[in-house]
Design a protein around this motif. Sequence first.
Motif: not given
Length: 229
Positions: A136-140, A142-150, A156-157, A186-190
């Motif tokens: 979903a992140g690759v396909l759709a 558009k909005h980066k998490l505030p604490y992550s550039g990737k 994540t949702v 956890l996956e989003s911050v690791i």
Amino acid sequence: MKSDSMANEYTQNLKCDYLDKRAVLKGEVERQLIHLSTGVILILLIRAAGDMALALLLFLLASHVAISVAILLDKIPLSLSASLCKWGRASKQTIPLKGTILLLCGITLSFILFPEEIVYASIAIVAFGDSVSTAAGVLAGKHKLPYSGKKTVEGTVSGIIAAFLASLFFVTPIQAFVGAAGGMLLESVIGLQTIRQFDSQMIFRFFFNDNFLIPPFSGLLMFIVGFLQ
């Protein structure tokens, strides 16, 4: 003529860039399908193995380690080695089958620590949540998490929803939600550089991976929630 040549070269570069992105996307989708399928197969194998489940997990772990070493030592035919290496991202995969090896380590640890239904749920979370969040992140995304550039909000949702629905087959709704949300957060911050700088020892860097950490972490959260219910 020169301007036409430059225009054709520019158009060709754009086309190649588009094809490269399509190839990367296709490879990522294939990897996530393999990841998801691996999780489903492991759940079925553990259930079928019964009392021999731990022995099965240890056998699978040892087998994958042996295959990884054989690839590194060029003891496996190149065509087969290349196919097996597709299971991981070439840019990040310094050890063949590293992702699957770490997944088996995390699942084995969870199996030792928690009841079987929580083990199944933790496998579902890492298999469905991680796969769907990445796709979903690759396909759709558009909005980066505030604490992550990737990582993206969409990825994540989507991962939380997929992990929640998949783990509902094994645990209560509140356990499923807490485990799914915890695992995907956890996956989003690791991968954050500030987190990785806490310890630079090679052994910690090797195991500091979502495939290894999500099953026991989500399992612990679900176990605590089940204990409190």
